[in-house]
Design a protein around this motif. Structure first.
Motif, PDB file in Angstrom:
ATOM      1  N   VAL A 189      27.744  16.760 -70.164  1.00  0.00           N
ATOM      2  CA  VAL A 189      28.325  15.418 -70.213  1.00  0.00           C
ATOM      3  C   VAL A 189      27.267  14.471 -70.777  1.00  0.00           C
ATOM      4  CG1 VAL A 189      29.308  13.519 -68.881  1.00  0.00           C
ATOM      5  CG2 VAL A 189      29.819  15.898 -68.245  1.00  0.00           C
ATOM      6  N   VAL A 190      27.569  13.886 -71.943  1.00  0.00           N
ATOM      7  CA  VAL A 190      26.629  12.993 -72.607  1.00  0.00           C
ATOM      8  C   VAL A 190      27.139  11.560 -72.464  1.00  0.00           C
ATOM      9  CG1 VAL A 190      25.478  12.421 -74.781  1.00  0.00           C
ATOM     10  CG2 VAL A 190      26.124  14.808 -74.286  1.00  0.00           C
ATOM     11  N   VAL A 191      26.368  10.716 -71.798  1.00  0.00           N
ATOM     12  CA  VAL A 191      26.747   9.309 -71.666  1.00  0.00           C
ATOM     13  C   VAL A 191      25.885   8.509 -72.643  1.00  0.00           C
ATOM     14  CG1 VAL A 191      27.040   7.364 -70.109  1.00  0.00           C
ATOM     15  CG2 VAL A 191      27.326   9.695 -69.248  1.00  0.00           C
ATOM     16  N   ASP A 192      26.538   7.928 -73.637  1.00  0.00           N
ATOM     17  CA  ASP A 192      25.848   7.138 -74.650  1.00  0.00           C
ATOM     18  C   ASP A 192      25.724   5.708 -74.148  1.00  0.00           C
ATOM     19  OD1 ASP A 192      25.054   5.684 -76.893  1.00  0.00           O
ATOM     20  OD2 ASP A 192      26.233   6.898 -78.279  1.00  0.00           O
ATOM     21  N   GLU A 193      24.509   5.332 -73.774  1.00  0.00           N
ATOM     22  CA  GLU A 193      24.255   3.989 -73.217  1.00  0.00           C
ATOM     23  C   GLU A 193      23.465   3.120 -74.187  1.00  0.00           C
ATOM     24  OE1 GLU A 193      22.516   4.172 -69.303  1.00  0.00           O
ATOM     25  OE2 GLU A 193      24.417   4.772 -68.381  1.00  0.00           O
ATOM     26  N   ALA A 194      23.857   3.149 -75.454  1.00  0.00           N
ATOM     27  CA  ALA A 194      23.115   2.396 -76.479  1.00  0.00           C
ATOM     28  C   ALA A 194      23.018   0.903 -76.148  1.00  0.00           C
ATOM     29  CB  ALA A 194      23.787   2.587 -77.841  1.00  0.00           C
ATOM     30  N   TYR A 195      24.007   0.391 -75.399  1.00  0.00           N
ATOM     31  CA  TYR A 195      24.074  -1.062 -75.175  1.00  0.00           C
ATOM     32  C   TYR A 195      23.779  -1.455 -73.736  1.00  0.00           C
ATOM     33  CZ  TYR A 195      26.210  -0.810 -79.724  1.00  0.00           C
ATOM     34  OH  TYR A 195      26.435  -0.562 -81.051  1.00  0.00           O
ATOM     35  N   THR A 196      23.257  -0.557 -72.945  1.00  0.00           N
ATOM     36  CA  THR A 196      23.180  -0.777 -71.496  1.00  0.00           C
ATOM     37  C   THR A 196      22.394  -2.023 -71.116  1.00  0.00           C
ATOM     38  OG1 THR A 196      22.792   0.357 -69.414  1.00  0.00           O
ATOM     39  CG2 THR A 196      21.121   0.675 -71.118  1.00  0.00           C
ATOM     40  N   GLU A 197      21.378  -2.387 -71.915  1.00  0.00           N
ATOM     41  CA  GLU A 197      20.556  -3.559 -71.566  1.00  0.00           C
ATOM     42  C   GLU A 197      21.361  -4.860 -71.614  1.00  0.00           C
ATOM     43  OE1 GLU A 197      19.482  -1.163 -73.695  1.00  0.00           O
ATOM     44  OE2 GLU A 197      17.457  -0.551 -73.105  1.00  0.00           O
ATOM     45  N   PHE A 198      22.513  -4.843 -72.296  1.00  0.00           N
ATOM     46  CA  PHE A 198      23.333  -6.050 -72.416  1.00  0.00           C
ATOM     47  C   PHE A 198      24.435  -6.128 -71.350  1.00  0.00           C
ATOM     48  CE2 PHE A 198      21.943  -5.033 -76.786  1.00  0.00           C
ATOM     49  CZ  PHE A 198      21.266  -6.202 -77.093  1.00  0.00           C
ATOM     50  N   ALA A 199      24.526  -5.122 -70.492  1.00  0.00           N
ATOM     51  CA  ALA A 199      25.637  -5.073 -69.539  1.00  0.00           C
ATOM     52  C   ALA A 199      25.580  -6.255 -68.572  1.00  0.00           C
ATOM     53  CB  ALA A 199      25.622  -3.759 -68.783  1.00  0.00           C
ATOM     54  N   ARG A 200      26.757  -6.681 -68.139  1.00  0.00           N
ATOM     55  CA  ARG A 200      26.814  -7.781 -67.178  1.00  0.00           C
ATOM     56  C   ARG A 200      26.249  -7.307 -65.838  1.00  0.00           C
ATOM     57  NH1 ARG A 200      33.063  -8.869 -68.160  1.00  0.00           N
ATOM     58  NH2 ARG A 200      32.883  -6.605 -68.337  1.00  0.00           N
ATOM     59  N   PRO A 201      25.738  -8.258 -65.024  1.00  0.00           N
ATOM     60  CA  PRO A 201      25.108  -7.865 -63.756  1.00  0.00           C
ATOM     61  C   PRO A 201      26.055  -7.000 -62.917  1.00  0.00           C
ATOM     62  CG  PRO A 201      24.845 -10.229 -64.145  1.00  0.00           C
ATOM     63  CD  PRO A 201      25.740  -9.716 -65.226  1.00  0.00           C
ATOM     64  N   GLY A 202      25.484  -6.025 -62.215  1.00  0.00           N
ATOM     65  CA  GLY A 202      26.294  -5.171 -61.349  1.00  0.00           C
ATOM     66  C   GLY A 202      26.885  -3.974 -62.066  1.00  0.00           C
ATOM     67  N   THR A 203      26.417  -3.701 -63.292  1.00  0.00           N
ATOM     68  CA  THR A 203      26.908  -2.544 -64.035  1.00  0.00           C
ATOM     69  C   THR A 203      25.845  -1.458 -63.984  1.00  0.00           C
ATOM     70  OG1 THR A 203      27.842  -4.165 -65.569  1.00  0.00           O
ATOM     71  CG2 THR A 203      27.961  -1.847 -66.225  1.00  0.00           C
ATOM     72  N   PRO A 204      25.989  -0.479 -63.088  1.00  0.00           N
ATOM     73  CA  PRO A 204      24.931   0.520 -62.968  1.00  0.00           C
ATOM     74  C   PRO A 204      24.903   1.479 -64.155  1.00  0.00           C
ATOM     75  CG  PRO A 204      26.592   0.792 -61.238  1.00  0.00           C
ATOM     76  CD  PRO A 204      27.102  -0.238 -62.179  1.00  0.00           C
ATOM     77  N   GLU A 297      43.113 -12.804 -78.340  1.00  0.00           N
ATOM     78  CA  GLU A 297      42.922 -11.705 -77.392  1.00  0.00           C
ATOM     79  C   GLU A 297      41.548 -11.069 -77.630  1.00  0.00           C
ATOM     80  OE1 GLU A 297      45.066  -7.610 -75.855  1.00  0.00           O
ATOM     81  OE2 GLU A 297      45.976  -8.715 -77.514  1.00  0.00           O
ATOM     82  N   VAL A 298      40.774 -10.928 -76.543  1.00  0.00           N
ATOM     83  CA  VAL A 298      39.390 -10.457 -76.647  1.00  0.00           C
ATOM     84  C   VAL A 298      39.137  -9.424 -75.545  1.00  0.00           C
ATOM     85  CG1 VAL A 298      36.966 -11.162 -76.523  1.00  0.00           C
ATOM     86  CG2 VAL A 298      38.647 -12.717 -77.521  1.00  0.00           C
ATOM     87  N   ALA A 299      38.460  -8.330 -75.892  1.00  0.00           N
ATOM     88  CA  ALA A 299      38.105  -7.334 -74.866  1.00  0.00           C
ATOM     89  C   ALA A 299      36.848  -7.804 -74.134  1.00  0.00           C
ATOM     90  CB  ALA A 299      37.860  -5.978 -75.525  1.00  0.00           C
ATOM     91  N   ASP A 300      36.789  -7.575 -72.811  1.00  0.00           N
ATOM     92  CA  ASP A 300      35.570  -7.883 -72.049  1.00  0.00           C
ATOM     93  C   ASP A 300      34.403  -7.124 -72.667  1.00  0.00           C
ATOM     94  OD1 ASP A 300      36.669  -9.535 -70.120  1.00  0.00           O
ATOM     95  OD2 ASP A 300      37.264  -7.844 -68.854  1.00  0.00           O
ATOM     96  N   SER A 301      33.215  -7.748 -72.678  1.00  0.00           N
ATOM     97  CA  SER A 301      32.080  -7.066 -73.307  1.00  0.00           C
ATOM     98  C   SER A 301      30.852  -7.003 -72.416  1.00  0.00           C
ATOM     99  CB  SER A 301      31.709  -7.750 -74.624  1.00  0.00           C
ATOM    100  OG  SER A 301      30.584  -7.098 -75.193  1.00  0.00           O
ATOM    101  N   ASP A 302      30.290  -5.803 -72.301  1.00  0.00           N
ATOM    102  CA  ASP A 302      28.986  -5.568 -71.691  1.00  0.00           C
ATOM    103  C   ASP A 302      27.959  -5.227 -72.754  1.00  0.00           C
ATOM    104  OD1 ASP A 302      29.424  -5.637 -68.716  1.00  0.00           O
ATOM    105  OD2 ASP A 302      31.006  -4.246 -69.295  1.00  0.00           O
ATOM    106  N   ALA A 303      28.268  -5.538 -74.002  1.00  0.00           N
ATOM    107  CA  ALA A 303      27.407  -5.128 -75.108  1.00  0.00           C
ATOM    108  C   ALA A 303      26.958  -6.360 -75.896  1.00  0.00           C
ATOM    109  CB  ALA A 303      28.157  -4.153 -75.998  1.00  0.00           C
TER     110      ALA A 303
END
Ligand SMILES: *Cc1c(COP(=O)(O)O)cnc(C)c1O
Length: 359
Positions: A189-204, A297-303
């Protein structure tokens, strides 16, 4: 004139098209999720000194095992990870290609949940791995039940999950990955977290799931938050056995002495580099808020990007942005376009163009 069709290329590559985000010279470039801020002067100096120190020894091959850089990356990641848990290559694209070479290949299958990162199927294709394009829910979410059902149906060798997901922007609840790990005991299982540093607070991060899960791989990159896309440095965190498996397929000396030195200096100076993350998140949230106020219409973003809907043909809308000097991304998703959150003035230029185009 000879064309590719005249050459004896592999049958499974015939008729395929390469990755090709346009590289156009326009004033506002918000199409490949780069960090818009240049490398700060103190980091430029540190990288310059680090690279200079390598030059005399370029007659020798670099450290094949990339120990010093992997050690710095492990320190950055935390979570008790050590050098043995981390592997680095020329961009996370190469890391993921190596994973497919080691765990995929002819006769094997990789599965992902679209819409997602366009390179995952291309890397599968290049390594002769069959790609299975399962789908996310219509709202771009992915429930644990749906993820598990698709995996049980197709029985892949690798599963790719992107979180925060490109191009939709939203992070997955780690419960989804946990459910996948519990039910899928055969493959990787490969989790691509290229954008993880931009995630909103509380996103482990899925890093929290690594203990006890030797088939989980978390893929990271310095191309986005670190603003180091041109340096080409991606890495992964996993069980040390995964790093051992990659040694079977990696090219010897794949990461040049210059790349290793530059990336190491950049990671050591991360507090300076990562200062832009908050500013970029502000502009991302500004795009979401302003477009929603206008009824878009806009998708929520953690990126560091935002996916937004266009009422008419997205190709025409993309061109209309370009005509106004703003390069954004048509990810091939009917009725949607993606824009990278840039500097404040780039974001203003995008929002001004959007006001004319989307109204
Ligand atoms: C940009 C991006 C990457 C980065 O690839 P590099 O080869 O590290 O530059 C990886 N995954 C996703 C989902 C991306 O959007």
């Amino acid at each position: 004139m000879t064309t590719i069709d005249d050459l004896p290329v592999r049958d499974d590559l015939r008729g395929k098209t390469p990755y090709g985000a346009p590289q156009l010279d326009v004033p506002v470039r918000l199409n490949t999720n780069e960090n818009s801020y240049p490398v700060p002067e103190d980091v430029v100096d540190a990288i310059g000194k680090a690279v200079q120190a390598e030059l005399r020894d370029l007659n020798r091959y670099p450290d094949r095992d990339v120990i010093a850089l992997r050690t710095e990356l492990a320190a950055y990641l935390g979570h008790g990870l050590t050098t043995a848990n981390v592997w680095a290559a020329n961009g996370s694209n190469e890391v993921q290609q190596q994973l497919l070479q080691a765990f995929g290949g002819p006769g094997r299958k990789a599965l992902g949940f679209g819409p997602s990162y366009s390179m995952h199927p291309l890397l599968a294709q290049g390594t002769g791995t069959e790609w299975i394009g399962a789908l996310r829910d219509p709202d771009f979410g992915l429930s644990p039940e749906k993820a598990v059902a698709e995996i049980e149906k197709h029985d892949p060798d690798l599963v790719f999950v992107c979180s925060p997901n490109n191009p939709t922007g939203t992070a997955l609840d780690p419960a989804v990955i946990d459910a996948v790990l519990s039910s899928f005991t055969r493959g990787m299982v490969v989790v691509d977290e290229a954008y993880t540093e931009f995630a909103r607070p509380g996103t482990p991060s899925a890093l929290t799931l690594l203990p006890g899960h030797p088939r989980l791989v978390v893929s990271r990159t310095m191309s986005k938050a670190f603003g180091f896309a041109g340096g080409r440095l991606g890495y992964l965190a996993a069980d040390p056995a995964v790093v051992d498996a990659i040694q079977l397929v990696r090219l010897p000396y794949h990461l040049s002495a210059i790349s290793q030195a530059a990336a190491r200096a950049a990671v050591v100076h991360r507090s300076s580099l990562l200062k832009t993350v908050e500013a970029i998140k502000e502009q991302r949230d500004r795009i979401v808020t302003v477009l929603r106020e206008r009824g878009v219409e806009v998708a929520d973003s953690d990126a560091n990007f935002v996916l937004f809907a266009v009422s008419h043909d997205q190709k025409a809308a993309w061109q209309a942005f370009l005509d106004r000097g703003v390069l954004i991304r048509d990810v091939g998703l009917a009725g949607w376009l993606r824009v990278t959150a840039g500097t404040e003035s780039e974001t203003t230029a995008f929002l001004n163009a959007a006001e004319e185009i989307l109204s």
